[in-house]
Every structure is written in C-alpha cells, then in structure tokens.
Design an enzyme around this catalytic site. Structure first.
Site, short mmCIF file in Angstrom:
data_model
loop_
_atom_site.label_atom_id
_atom_site.label_comp_id
_atom_site.label_asym_id
_atom_site.label_seq_id
_atom_site.Cartn_x
_atom_site.Cartn_y
_atom_site.Cartn_z
N HIS A 1 -116.14 -26.12 10.76
CA HIS A 1 -115.48 -26.59 11.97
C HIS A 1 -114.99 -25.38 12.76
O HIS A 1 -114.41 -24.45 12.19
CB HIS A 1 -114.31 -27.51 11.62
CG HIS A 1 -113.63 -28.06 12.83
ND1 HIS A 1 -114.19 -29.09 13.58
CD2 HIS A 1 -112.47 -27.73 13.44
CE1 HIS A 1 -113.39 -29.35 14.60
NE2 HIS A 1 -112.34 -28.54 14.55
N ASN B 1 -118.45 -28.88 5.23
CA ASN B 1 -118.56 -28.87 6.69
C ASN B 1 -118.03 -27.54 7.21
O ASN B 1 -117.23 -26.87 6.56
CB ASN B 1 -117.73 -30.01 7.28
CG ASN B 1 -117.88 -30.12 8.79
OD1 ASN B 1 -118.99 -29.96 9.32
ND2 ASN B 1 -116.80 -30.35 9.49
N LEU C 1 -110.94 -37.04 8.93
CA LEU C 1 -111.78 -36.23 9.83
C LEU C 1 -111.26 -34.80 9.94
O LEU C 1 -110.09 -34.59 10.29
CB LEU C 1 -111.81 -36.88 11.22
CG LEU C 1 -112.61 -36.11 12.29
CD1 LEU C 1 -114.09 -36.06 11.93
CD2 LEU C 1 -112.40 -36.72 13.66
N ASP C 2 -112.12 -33.82 9.63
CA ASP C 2 -111.78 -32.39 9.67
C ASP C 2 -110.52 -32.11 8.83
O ASP C 2 -109.77 -31.17 9.10
CB ASP C 2 -111.54 -31.91 11.11
CG ASP C 2 -112.79 -32.04 11.96
OD1 ASP C 2 -113.91 -31.96 11.40
OD2 ASP C 2 -112.66 -32.24 13.19
N GLY D 1 -128.70 -25.81 15.38
CA GLY D 1 -129.01 -25.46 13.99
C GLY D 1 -128.87 -23.99 13.66
O GLY D 1 -129.51 -23.51 12.71
N SER E 1 -113.56 -22.67 10.13
CA SER E 1 -113.15 -23.07 8.78
C SER E 1 -114.31 -23.76 8.06
O SER E 1 -114.94 -24.66 8.62
CB SER E 1 -112.00 -24.08 8.84
OG SER E 1 -110.91 -23.58 9.58
#
Ligand code: GAR
Length: 218
Positions: free
Chosen positions: A114, A112, A149-150, A17, A141
C-alpha cells in the site's frame, strides 16, 4: 543452492504491474527463492498482463463483475488459483476488496503493498492526500492482508522524504521505486523462513514482529 523449495506465488494485479514485474525479476535473477506461477488480473487487457506474458509467466483474467457479484467473483478466483495452488497470494496494485471469508481462509498467506505509511492514509489517492496535508515524510507498506481494509499487520515500510517541489507524479514515482525494493525483500524473508505467520501474527527471525521494520530512502 537453497535447501528449501521455491515459494510459489500467484500475483493479483489490476493495471500496470510494475510491482509484479519487480518480484518476477527478483525471482528469475535468483535474488529470492520464489517463483511466480500465475499473474491474474481483474481487468482484461491491462499492461501488467502483457508484461507477465513477456516474462513467460502464465496469465489469467477474472473480470470484476461488480460488488453485487463478489461471491461469484471469488469462486472464479478460487477456481483460477486452484490450478497453481500458490503458497502465497501477492496483491500488487490489485484494486478490489476481498471478502472476510476469502481472506480468513488464507490467513497469513495473502500479502499486499500500500502506498502510504500505514496506518496513515488507508484507501485511495495517498500521494495527493500526503501533499495536501503538508507531510514531510511518506512511504509504502508491505503487510499481511486481514479482513480490515489496509489494516493487517505491517511487515516492512519504506520511508521517503517529501520534497518542497514535489507534485503527485514525482512523489508517487519515488515511492513506487521503493516499493520495487521492499516487496521482493519481504517475499525473500518468507522464502528463507525468516518471516512466518504464527498464532495470528507475524514473526520475524524467531520473535513476534511488534512494529514494522522501517527503511529510509532519499
Ligand atoms: C502501487 O503503487 C501500489 O502500492 C498501489 O497501486 C500501485 C500499483 O502499481 N496499491 C494500492 O493503492 C492498493 N491499495 P503497479 O501496478 O505498477 O504495481
């Protein structure tokens, strides 16, 4: 004082986290006009939940039941999120794949981060794969999440030079330090209305974002 209401965030984690904490710190420091209403983990007892609680943030665990039970997992996730009605769902080290239906129902409202320069190195073990390939440049990114996905549109990337003596831990440490800068920055752009999702694509400062913004780090 900002004229806008703070952006309400729910952050989904699976472990440490540190990105969640960086975003939450940026909120409480007033660096971005947002607030973290909920930190949700798909694993019980992870360090990120303790960190969130220590920062006074509500936490929930919705345990991952296995891929065969994904529909039930997502119904439980929806129920947990319904209480806070977040403007954005922020995936921060969340290691589960959300279904096409879940993502499509929230197009432009799920982010998200990545650890690679997407579209390079989707998936796992990005730092190791970069070292094995002998790449000189690596990074992270922040992107909108789509069913691929991604694969959703990338908003901001940090570019980090790979050093000749780098090992996986030194390289990942430097990349993650940049993640803690670029993720709050993107959320700040959203909170200020600079970044928006319109016509199924990102817009920044009133123009379609045709390529990611790239920031170089040492
Ligand atoms: C981060 O480096 C993030 O980029 C990566 O997991 C780490 C989580 O760290 N995410 C992925 O690999 C997603 N595909 P954190 O829990 O300390 O934020």
């Amino acid at each position: 004082m900002s004229a806008r209401d703070p952006l309400r965030l729910a952050i989904l984690i699976s472990g440490r986290g540190s990105n969640m904490a960086a975003i939450a710190r940026a909120c409480t420091a007033g660096l971005i006009n947002a607030r973290v209403d909920l930190v949700l983990s798909e694993r019980a007892g992870v360090a990120g939940l303790d960190t969130a609680r220590g920062m006074g943030i509500a936490t929930r665990t919705v345990a991952w039941p296995g891929a065969a039970e994904r529909p039930q997992f997502e119904r439980d996730l929806e129920a947990a999120l319904a209480g806070t009605r977040p403007d954005f769902i922020v995936l921060a080290g969340f290691m589960r794949i959300l279904s096409e239906q879940f993502v499509a129902a929230r197009a432009g409202r799920v982010l998200n981060i990545h650890p690679s320069l997407l579209p390079q190195y989707r998936g796992l073990h990005t730092h190791r794969r970069v070292l094995e390939a002998g790449d000189r440049i690596h990074g992270a990114s922040v992107h909108f999440v789509t069913a691929e996905l991604d694969g959703g549109p990338v908003i901001l990337q940090s570019r980090v030079a790979v050093r000749p003596d780098d090992a996986e831990d030194t390289l990942s440490g430097r990349v993650q330090a940049t993640e803690h800068i670029i993720y709050p920055r993107v959320i700040g752009w959203l909170a200020d209305g600079r970044l928006a999702w319109r016509d199924a694509r990102p817009w920044l400062d009133g123009a379609p974002l045709v390529a990611p913004v790239v920031e170089d780090f040492p």
